[in-house]
Design a protein around this motif. Sequence first.
Motif, PDB file in Angstrom:
ATOM      1  N   GLU A 114       0.857  -1.178   0.000  1.00 63.56           N
ATOM      2  CA  GLU A 114       0.000   0.000   0.000  1.00 63.56           C
ATOM      3  C   GLU A 114       0.895   1.230   0.000  1.00 63.56           C
ATOM      4  N   PRO A 115       0.460   2.315  -0.663  1.00 67.76           N
ATOM      5  CA  PRO A 115       1.330   3.491  -0.756  1.00 67.76           C
ATOM      6  C   PRO A 115       1.333   4.328   0.522  1.00 67.76           C
ATOM      7  N   ILE A 116       2.515   4.826   0.850  1.00 66.17           N
ATOM      8  CA  ILE A 116       2.633   5.905   1.832  1.00 66.17           C
ATOM      9  C   ILE A 116       2.392   7.228   1.115  1.00 66.17           C
ATOM     10  N   GLY A 117       2.953   7.339  -0.088  1.00 71.42           N
ATOM     11  CA  GLY A 117       2.757   8.524  -0.904  1.00 71.42           C
ATOM     12  C   GLY A 117       3.665   8.510  -2.118  1.00 71.42           C
ATOM     13  N   ILE A 118       3.300   9.282  -3.117  1.00 70.00           N
ATOM     14  CA  ILE A 118       4.086   9.434  -4.345  1.00 70.00           C
ATOM     15  C   ILE A 118       4.814  10.766  -4.274  1.00 70.00           C
ATOM     16  N   PHE A 119       6.093  10.782  -4.751  1.00 73.75           N
ATOM     17  CA  PHE A 119       6.861  12.014  -4.549  1.00 73.75           C
ATOM     18  C   PHE A 119       7.590  12.558  -5.776  1.00 73.75           C
ATOM     19  N   VAL A 120       7.653  11.837  -6.869  1.00 74.92           N
ATOM     20  CA  VAL A 120       8.346  12.380  -8.049  1.00 74.92           C
ATOM     21  C   VAL A 120       7.758  11.787  -9.320  1.00 74.92           C
ATOM     22  N   THR A 121       7.619  12.619 -10.334  1.00 75.96           N
ATOM     23  CA  THR A 121       7.290  12.167 -11.687  1.00 75.96           C
ATOM     24  C   THR A 121       8.527  12.357 -12.546  1.00 75.96           C
ATOM     25  N   TYR A 122       8.972  11.274 -13.144  1.00 78.74           N
ATOM     26  CA  TYR A 122      10.223  11.299 -13.901  1.00 78.74           C
ATOM     27  C   TYR A 122      10.083  12.033 -15.233  1.00 78.74           C
ATOM     28  N   PRO A 123      11.110  12.779 -15.611  1.00 77.94           N
ATOM     29  CA  PRO A 123      11.234  13.195 -17.013  1.00 77.94           C
ATOM     30  C   PRO A 123      11.824  12.031 -17.800  1.00 77.94           C
ATOM     31  N   PHE A 124      10.973  11.230 -18.426  1.00 75.63           N
ATOM     32  CA  PHE A 124      11.386  10.017 -19.124  1.00 75.63           C
ATOM     33  C   PHE A 124      11.457  10.297 -20.615  1.00 75.63           C
ATOM     34  N   VAL A 125      12.492   9.782 -21.290  1.00 77.64           N
ATOM     35  CA  VAL A 125      12.708  10.128 -22.695  1.00 77.64           C
ATOM     36  C   VAL A 125      13.012   8.898 -23.546  1.00 77.64           C
ATOM     37  N   LEU A 126      12.719   9.031 -24.829  1.00 76.56           N
ATOM     38  CA  LEU A 126      13.216   8.117 -25.853  1.00 76.56           C
ATOM     39  C   LEU A 126      14.390   8.821 -26.507  1.00 76.56           C
ATOM     40  N   ALA A 261       5.444   9.264   6.360  1.00 75.16           N
ATOM     41  CA  ALA A 261       4.841  10.277   5.494  1.00 75.16           C
ATOM     42  C   ALA A 261       5.214  11.686   5.944  1.00 75.16           C
ATOM     43  N   THR A 262       5.233  11.922   7.251  1.00 76.08           N
ATOM     44  CA  THR A 262       5.571  13.255   7.769  1.00 76.08           C
ATOM     45  C   THR A 262       6.949  13.694   7.304  1.00 76.08           C
ATOM     46  N   VAL A 263       7.904  12.776   7.374  1.00 82.35           N
ATOM     47  CA  VAL A 263       9.269  13.094   6.952  1.00 82.35           C
ATOM     48  C   VAL A 263       9.332  13.295   5.444  1.00 82.35           C
ATOM     49  N   ALA A 264       8.722  12.412   4.676  1.00 81.93           N
ATOM     50  CA  ALA A 264       8.785  12.502   3.215  1.00 81.93           C
ATOM     51  C   ALA A 264       8.145  13.797   2.719  1.00 81.93           C
ATOM     52  N   GLU A 265       7.017  14.168   3.287  1.00 83.63           N
ATOM     53  CA  GLU A 265       6.350  15.407   2.869  1.00 83.63           C
ATOM     54  C   GLU A 265       7.225  16.620   3.170  1.00 83.63           C
ATOM     55  N   LYS A 266       7.889  16.605   4.309  1.00 82.81           N
ATOM     56  CA  LYS A 266       8.792  17.705   4.672  1.00 82.81           C
ATOM     57  C   LYS A 266       9.940  17.819   3.680  1.00 82.81           C
ATOM     58  N   VAL A 267      10.507  16.683   3.284  1.00 81.35           N
ATOM     59  CA  VAL A 267      11.632  16.688   2.343  1.00 81.35           C
ATOM     60  C   VAL A 267      11.199  17.233   0.980  1.00 81.35           C
ATOM     61  N   MET A 268      10.031  16.833   0.502  1.00 81.17           N
ATOM     62  CA  MET A 268       9.593  17.269  -0.823  1.00 81.17           C
ATOM     63  C   MET A 268       9.280  18.762  -0.882  1.00 81.17           C
ATOM     64  N   ALA A 269       9.021  19.360   0.284  1.00 79.31           N
ATOM     65  CA  ALA A 269       8.767  20.807   0.337  1.00 79.31           C
ATOM     66  C   ALA A 269      10.035  21.615   0.595  1.00 79.31           C
ATOM     67  N   SER A 270      11.174  20.941   0.715  1.00 77.26           N
ATOM     68  CA  SER A 270      12.425  21.613   1.074  1.00 77.26           C
ATOM     69  C   SER A 270      13.030  22.363  -0.098  1.00 77.26           C
ATOM     70  N   GLN A 287       2.178  13.465  -2.693  1.00 76.96           N
ATOM     71  CA  GLN A 287       0.811  13.009  -2.924  1.00 76.96           C
ATOM     72  C   GLN A 287       0.513  11.974  -1.850  1.00 76.96           C
ATOM     73  N   ASP A 288      -0.455  12.241  -0.985  1.00 77.03           N
ATOM     74  CA  ASP A 288      -0.665  11.378   0.176  1.00 77.03           C
ATOM     75  C   ASP A 288      -1.229  10.009  -0.220  1.00 77.03           C
ATOM     76  N   ALA A 289      -1.460   9.172   0.784  1.00 74.11           N
ATOM     77  CA  ALA A 289      -1.839   7.781   0.517  1.00 74.11           C
ATOM     78  C   ALA A 289      -3.144   7.683  -0.268  1.00 74.11           C
ATOM     79  N   ALA A 290      -4.151   8.463   0.120  1.00 79.27           N
ATOM     80  CA  ALA A 290      -5.433   8.395  -0.580  1.00 79.27           C
ATOM     81  C   ALA A 290      -5.300   8.853  -2.023  1.00 79.27           C
ATOM     82  N   GLU A 291      -4.585   9.954  -2.242  1.00 82.41           N
ATOM     83  CA  GLU A 291      -4.372  10.452  -3.602  1.00 82.41           C
ATOM     84  C   GLU A 291      -3.553   9.456  -4.420  1.00 82.41           C
TER      85      GLU A 291
END
Length: 312
Positions: A114-126, A261-270, A287-291
């Motif tokens: 189960e997810p704690i949260g999502i934190f990055v969307t990759y710039p993925f390329v061909l 989640a508390t720590v991860a959210e803090k890091v992503m806002a740094s 993005q929290d667990a529900a999202e």
Amino acid sequence: MNNLARLTLATALAAAPLAAQAEYPEKPVEFIIPFPPGDLEDILTRMIADEFQKEYGVAAAVVNKPGGGGGPFPGAVEVANAAADGYTIGSFVSDVPLSGPDIGIPALSPNPFEPIGIFVTYPFVLATSGDAPYSTLDELADYAKENEVALGHFGAMLTPTQITFAVAKAKGFDFAYEAAFDALDCNSLASGDVDVMNTTLQQVFPCLDDIKVLASIGSERIPLTPDAPTVGEMIPELDLALWNGLFVKADVPQEARDKIATVAEKVMASDAAKKLAADTGALIYWQDAAESKAQIEADHKARAEIGKLLDE
């Protein structure tokens, strides 16, 4: 047994469960990354681990478990086989919950995470080499109809690879060869190991001026490669982004999930995370667990559409 002995025993038994319920975390924590070091999920997960250690006073280590051509799934199995206590956390690409249950590995089916949260969307390329005789997907298609082209990817079942196969089918060509690699970087093209590869922009950032980006995979063009169209611009059904998040086994206590989640959210806002986003073109957020659960459900539907394009 006299009354005093009975009372002493009853008191001890009543206290035993309370003694066992130590506050989380009380021992070292591991974050498992199923890829080699150096990419965005690795950098950001190390930032999370460092902050976790500062916040809670226990050791927090990042452990890289490359799959040796098996993509992220061998590393995911390690998390699936760990105790459901919050001390083993997976830092997983989207394909672990999306594809893991369908590839025939018992530990991953049904989905144990189960997810704690999502934190990055990759710039993925061909991407292809700077001297390749094609500069667009249409030119690649024309070339591949008469010449052999080798594709490098991170795993045949992974979303970027499935999108690439769907692009080839839509454009009317096939890759002559395709193979999975743990890393796909500047050396992969320079050595001639592959002709075209789908990889993260971070992997080819050092040689970005010397290669060609044929297209990007995601909902928006990448600011660092603004002239490269997204695959979704050409084939709307393939408008799907690649992300990474933190996952734990389904039985992990809520207290542990909340503290992670508390720590991860803090890091992503740094400020450090904001600078990394500006430097790499990645989308970094929390993005929290529900999202995250809603995102996974939407991505399942998008993957089904890709399957239809591939007649799977």
